[in-house]
Design a protein around this motif. Structure first.
Motif, short mmCIF file in Angstrom:
data_model
loop_
_atom_site.label_atom_id
_atom_site.label_comp_id
_atom_site.label_asym_id
_atom_site.label_seq_id
_atom_site.Cartn_x
_atom_site.Cartn_y
_atom_site.Cartn_z
N SER A 107 0.83 -1.21 0.00
CA SER A 107 0.00 0.00 0.00
C SER A 107 0.87 1.26 0.00
O SER A 107 0.50 2.27 -0.58
CB SER A 107 -0.96 -0.01 1.19
OG SER A 107 -0.28 -0.38 2.35
N ARG A 108 2.05 1.17 0.61
CA ARG A 108 2.99 2.29 0.55
C ARG A 108 3.47 2.50 -0.89
O ARG A 108 3.64 3.62 -1.35
CB ARG A 108 4.22 2.02 1.43
CG ARG A 108 3.92 1.99 2.88
CD ARG A 108 4.09 3.40 3.48
NE ARG A 108 3.87 3.37 4.91
CZ ARG A 108 4.80 2.96 5.79
NH1 ARG A 108 6.00 2.59 5.38
NH2 ARG A 108 4.53 2.94 7.07
N VAL A 109 3.70 1.38 -1.55
CA VAL A 109 4.14 1.46 -2.95
C VAL A 109 3.07 2.14 -3.79
O VAL A 109 3.34 2.98 -4.64
CB VAL A 109 4.46 0.04 -3.50
CG1 VAL A 109 4.77 0.07 -4.98
CG2 VAL A 109 5.61 -0.58 -2.71
N LYS A 110 1.82 1.81 -3.48
CA LYS A 110 0.70 2.41 -4.21
C LYS A 110 0.68 3.93 -4.01
O LYS A 110 0.58 4.70 -4.97
CB LYS A 110 -0.61 1.79 -3.71
CG LYS A 110 -1.87 2.60 -3.94
CD LYS A 110 -2.60 2.11 -5.18
CE LYS A 110 -4.00 2.65 -5.36
NZ LYS A 110 -4.13 4.05 -5.66
N GLU A 111 0.83 4.35 -2.76
CA GLU A 111 0.83 5.79 -2.49
C GLU A 111 1.97 6.47 -3.24
O GLU A 111 1.78 7.53 -3.86
CB GLU A 111 1.01 6.06 -0.99
CG GLU A 111 -0.24 5.77 -0.19
CD GLU A 111 0.04 5.57 1.30
OE1 GLU A 111 1.10 6.07 1.78
OE2 GLU A 111 -0.76 4.90 1.96
N ALA A 112 3.14 5.85 -3.22
CA ALA A 112 4.30 6.44 -3.90
C ALA A 112 4.06 6.53 -5.40
O ALA A 112 4.40 7.52 -6.05
CB ALA A 112 5.55 5.62 -3.60
N LEU A 113 3.45 5.47 -5.96
CA LEU A 113 3.16 5.49 -7.40
C LEU A 113 2.22 6.64 -7.73
O LEU A 113 2.47 7.42 -8.67
CB LEU A 113 2.53 4.17 -7.82
CG LEU A 113 3.46 2.98 -8.02
CD1 LEU A 113 2.67 1.69 -8.11
CD2 LEU A 113 4.34 3.15 -9.26
N ASP A 114 1.15 6.77 -6.96
CA ASP A 114 0.19 7.85 -7.21
C ASP A 114 0.89 9.21 -7.16
O ASP A 114 0.66 10.07 -8.00
CB ASP A 114 -0.94 7.81 -6.16
CG ASP A 114 -1.89 6.64 -6.40
OD1 ASP A 114 -1.90 6.13 -7.54
OD2 ASP A 114 -2.60 6.22 -5.47
N ARG A 115 1.74 9.36 -6.16
CA ARG A 115 2.46 10.62 -5.98
C ARG A 115 3.34 10.94 -7.19
O ARG A 115 3.28 12.03 -7.75
CB ARG A 115 3.34 10.48 -4.73
CG ARG A 115 3.17 11.60 -3.77
CD ARG A 115 3.94 11.47 -2.46
NE ARG A 115 4.97 10.46 -2.35
CZ ARG A 115 4.91 9.45 -1.46
NH1 ARG A 115 3.87 9.29 -0.68
NH2 ARG A 115 5.91 8.59 -1.38
N GLU A 116 4.10 9.96 -7.59
CA GLU A 116 5.06 10.19 -8.69
C GLU A 116 4.34 10.42 -10.01
O GLU A 116 4.76 11.24 -10.82
CB GLU A 116 6.01 9.00 -8.81
CG GLU A 116 7.00 8.88 -7.67
CD GLU A 116 7.82 10.15 -7.44
OE1 GLU A 116 8.43 10.64 -8.42
OE2 GLU A 116 7.82 10.66 -6.30
N ILE A 117 3.28 9.66 -10.22
CA ILE A 117 2.53 9.81 -11.47
C ILE A 117 1.95 11.22 -11.56
O ILE A 117 2.00 11.87 -12.58
CB ILE A 117 1.42 8.72 -11.55
CG1 ILE A 117 2.07 7.36 -11.74
CG2 ILE A 117 0.44 9.00 -12.70
CD1 ILE A 117 1.15 6.19 -11.55
N LYS A 118 1.47 11.68 -10.42
CA LYS A 118 0.91 13.03 -10.37
C LYS A 118 2.02 14.06 -10.62
O LYS A 118 1.84 15.01 -11.39
CB LYS A 118 0.28 13.24 -8.98
CG LYS A 118 -0.60 14.46 -8.93
CD LYS A 118 -1.55 14.39 -7.76
CE LYS A 118 -2.30 15.71 -7.71
NZ LYS A 118 -2.65 16.09 -6.37
#
Ligand SMILES: Cc1cc2nc3c(=O)[nH]c(=O)nc-3n(C[C@H](O)[C@H](O)[C@H](O)COP(=O)(O)O)c2cc1C
Ligand code: SF4
Lengths: 622, 185
Positions: free
Chosen positions: A48-59
């Protein structure tokens, strides 16, 4: 909103592009779906941390329109989680952490350079393998029950529908008579995946033919075998497949109500399942007058009490009725007298999830997969001393060798393969000589093991087979419901003898007596637990009798049984680094810096810590 | 009426009878410990094992629970039955070497010693007669089973002195191993 059958197609059409993309169509379009595993294994490794990081970076890079992160159920390759597949290309990344993500997103999606260091390697020297389909672990599997693995978000019913979901149900409901459904399942030769392998079509037929207007169906998701998590994963990754199977079963059997009995220790699976039930109800796929056909069926979830014996069908029924969960004698079988005394058809999660595929693609298609008498595929949890730990789906009849070496990647640390235990506490150990054994109901039984629900524990040369037998008997002695003298006290008696043998106090006559005792326990006990609990003892006695005899001669060849081993520090190798003395939890090691160290045998608890930490291989066991 | 065969004899019994009831009615001996004709059968002690050789679910089953069906073939004294029963008796003896009742059964079936050491022993053999008599005859259900495996026991709720118990002593009376003692409180 209640759907019509035509709406199913409309939903599929709407998602057609998405699904085609995920199936590999549209490489180069610049659109990506990042299928991130959120099975129990990956979540516990912080996906779930990976998910948050992905969302952040994509944004951050303004790529929200092009890159979509999709949460999926268990991918199966649990040993290397968190894992993620980039679709449509099919590039597979493993062991991801939050910190890796900024670099990964920039490299892969801005610089268009897939990142080697997060790719899988077949061995430590090998190169990173970019594509999931080229990784041996995946390449050698056949996905039927798990056909939606890594392709859909299990919490979105539309995605399930877009992958042919609920089509089999619609077909069964509108185009098939109940007899035809039963015949199709009979023709497919599907057998129960919960352990005993009973023909599913026959079970449905007897339930249908049982007198009574009120009938129930149950999905058994108790899954109590230690180390097994097939059923949990099926529910986590494709809950609608289980519901659809039950719906089809309900039409065939004539049931109006169904239960999913799921263990309390599976919170994520339970949550996904109740989301799925809500969604299906909202679409009118579950409930009253489904698709305006007059057919009604409802499903509710019952939480298990977390005891192994609750998975046994009569005990499960008692538990659903709120009674003390003790098995009762069969006959009457649940199909004659089940929940609240009514005919009840109980099948395992995997059995239910297989049903829609048979209705969709036909019994003949299914019949062609597998071996002579065991058809279709089976899901196994491959654990123990194996390089690629995880969940696999393979055709029946595949050999142990293919599973252990081609998919499992063999035994780590160059150790020798010794045995594989299948079938959990009711199963047996198959020795390395039988590595070419085809895995199906018949051949496993002939070898003294069982298919069981799909646990597969691989053991290497460092495993003591007497200790393994003891481990399983400890489990069953504790999990016996305690009703039958033969099971409750019989298991204790077996355990007592095994303990005596591992202490080096065994006698030759113990081995013969254990066999006699084992056969009596099997014969005298009421339910499957007692009737199979001696199997780990009988199979190890059969294949590894010499190892038992060595214990009687006070030696444990695998150097596991603590009473029979001693740790020593080798004068020739000890550098006096003091590490072992520091790490020893009971301070049993003495010695000055740069001097030979010594272990005080009276204090030593034989935990093996010194051997593990010594950099000079100066600790030996004998 | 239902016809079936037991030890090569054809018998006729009413519908709904168990093998044990049919056997007792026609003078065929089968040992029991957790059976009492006034109570519902439970099948825990495993002494009444008989072999179903045809017409039903083949294998060994507790005669107290198995209902007779048309054409059933039952054998009460096969080698297989004897072997399993011997171990059951040895297990009971190991757990409860002083029980007169168990010693008597052991003697009758030629088991003069046990090869089993259970480590621990309790007088209670978890036959459930007390639980059943309290629920079915006294109508109180003051005691029940708790736990499982070797930790299973009969107790009042939370093991506290029970308000439901009327002190009738039926449980102590029916206990085959005299494991229940009556105390003044
Ligand atoms: C001790 C014991 C535990 C069992 N546990 C399970 C279980 O966890 N899941 C399961 O599906 N079946 C379990 N079974 C088998 C069930 O009794 C039943 O046969 C099965 O659910 C039928 O489904 P199937 O025909 O689809 O295999 C267990 C049986 C025994 C004797
Ligand atoms: S065999 Fe074991 S688990 Fe099954 S009913 Fe008897 S005591 Fe209980």
């Amino acid at each position: 909103m209640k759907l019509t059958i035509e709406d199913l197609d409309k939903i599929s059409d709407k998602l057609k592009k998405t699904m085609l993309l995920r199936e590999g169509d549209g490489i180069g379009s610049g659109i990506f779906h990042l299928m991130l595993c959120a099975g129990t294994g990956c979540i516990s490794n912080k996906s779930s941390r990976v998910k948050e990081a992905l969302d952040r970076e994509i944004k951050k890079h303004g790529l929200e329109e092009k890159i979509h992160v999709v949460i999926t159920g268990c991918n199966g390759f649990c040993a290397v989680g968190p894992v993620m597949t980039v679709l449509p290309d099919g590039i597979f990344y493993e062991n991801l952490t939050e910190a890796d993500i900024p670099f990964l997103v920039e490299e892969h999606f801005i610089n268009k350079r897939p990142v080697k260091k997060f790719m899988h390697r077949q061995n430590s020297l090998g190169d990173g393998i970019p594509y999931l389909k080229d990784i041996n672990f995946f390449a050698n599997q056949t996905l039927i029950v798990l056909r939606n693995r890594g392709l859909i978000d299990p919490e979105k019913i539309d995605e399930y529908i877009a992958r042919d979901g609920y089509k089999a149900f619609a077909k069964a409901l509108t185009k098939m008579k109940s007899e035809e459904i039963i015949n199709e399942i009979k023709k497919s030769s599907l057998r129960g995946r919960g352990g005993a392998g009973f023909p599913t079509g026959l079970k449905w037929e007897s339930c249908r033919n049982s007198p009574g207007d009120v009938k129930y169906i149950i999905c058994n998701a108790d899954e109590g075998d230690p180390g097994a998590y097939m059923d949990r994963s099926i529910i986590e990754l494709d809950p609608h497949a289980v519901l659809e199977g039950m719906l089809i079963g309900a039409i065939a059997i004539g049931a109006k109500e169904g239960y999913v009995y799921i263990r309390t220790e599976y919170p994520l699976a339970r949550e996904r399942l109740s989301t799925a039930i809500e969604q299906a109800r909202e679409y009118g796929l579950i409930g009253e007058n489904i698709f305006n056909t007059g057919f009604s069926f409802d499903i509710s979830i019952k939480q298990g009490a977390g005891a192994f014996v609750c998975g046994e069908e009569t005990s499960l029924i008692a538990s659903i009725e709120g009674r003390y969960p003790e098995p009762r004698m069969r006959p009457p079988f649940p199909v004659q007298k089940g929940v609240w005394g009514m005919p009840t058809c109980i099948n395992n999660v995997e059995t239910w999830a297989t049903v829609p595929k048979i209705i969709n693609y036909g019994a003949e298609w299914f019949y062609k997969i597998g071996s002579e008498k065991s058809k279709g595929t089976k899901i196994f949890s491959l654990v123990g001393k194996i390089t690629n730990t995880g969940l696999i789906e393979v055709p029946m009849g595949i050999t142990l060798k293919e599973i252990i070496y081609d998919i499992g990647g063999g035994i780590p640390d160059n150790k020798k393969f010794k045995a594989v235990q299948t079938g959990g506490p009711s199963g047996g150990c198959i020795p390395s000589e039988l590595i070419n054994l085809p895995v199906d109901y018949e051949r496993l039984a002939e070898a003294g093991a069982i298919m069981g629900s799909g646990g597969m524990i691989v053991m290497d040369e460092d495993t003591c087979m007497v200790d393994v037998a003891k481990y399983f008997i400890e489990f069953t002695a504790d999990e016996s419901c305690g009703k039958c003298t033969s099971c409750r006290d019989g298991a204790s008696a077996l355990l007592g003898i095994l303990e005596k043998i591992t202490r080096g106090e065994g006698e030759e006559s113990d081995l013969e007596f254990m066999e006699e005792l084992s056969h009596a326990i099997k014969d005298a006990s009421m339910c499957g637990l007692g009737q199979t609990l001696p199997n780990p003892v009988l199979s190890t006695l059969h294949y590894f009798k010499d190892e038992y005899k060595e214990h009687i001669n006070k030696k444990c060849p695998a150097k596991v049984c603590k009473a029979l081993i001693k740790y020593h520090i080798l004068e020739s190798k000890c550098t006096g680094c003091t590490l072992c003395a520091i790490k020893c939890p009971v301070k049993a090691i003495s010695g000055d810096k740069k001097q030979l160290h010594k272990i005080d045998q009276n204090t030593c608890i034989k935990c093996g810590m010194c051997k593990e930490v010594c950099k000079f291989k100066a600790v030996s066991v004998d | 009426m239902i016809k079936f065969i037991i030890n090569d004899r054809e018998l006729e019994v009413e519908n709904g009878k168990t093998i044990l009831e049919a056997a007792f009615a026609s003078g065929i001996k089968i040992p029991t410990l957790c059976y009492n004709k006034e109570l519902s059968p439970y099948g825990a002690c495993r002494l009444c094992l008989v072999e179903i050789a045809g017409g039903g679910r083949i294998g060994l089953h507790a005669a107290c629970l198995y209902k007779v069906t048309e054409g059933l073939i039952v054998k009460t004294d096969t080698e297989r039955v004897k072997k399993a029963r011997k171990i059951v008796i040895e297990l009971l003896l190991a757990g409860n070497p002083d029980s007169e009742k168990i010693k008597l059964i052991a003697e009758e079936y030629g088991v003069n010693k046990t090869r089993i050491n259970l480590g621990t022993r309790t007088d209670c053999i978890l036959c459930g007669l007390c639980v059943r008599v309290c629920a079915e005859v006294v109508g109180m259900s003051a005691i029940s089973f708790a736990g499982r495996g070797t930790r299973k026991k009969v107790q009042t709720p939370f093991d506290k002195i029970s308000d439901t118990c009327i002190g009738c002593g039926a449980c102590a009376y029916i206990c085959p191993t005299k494991a229940i003692k009556i105390e003044q409180v």
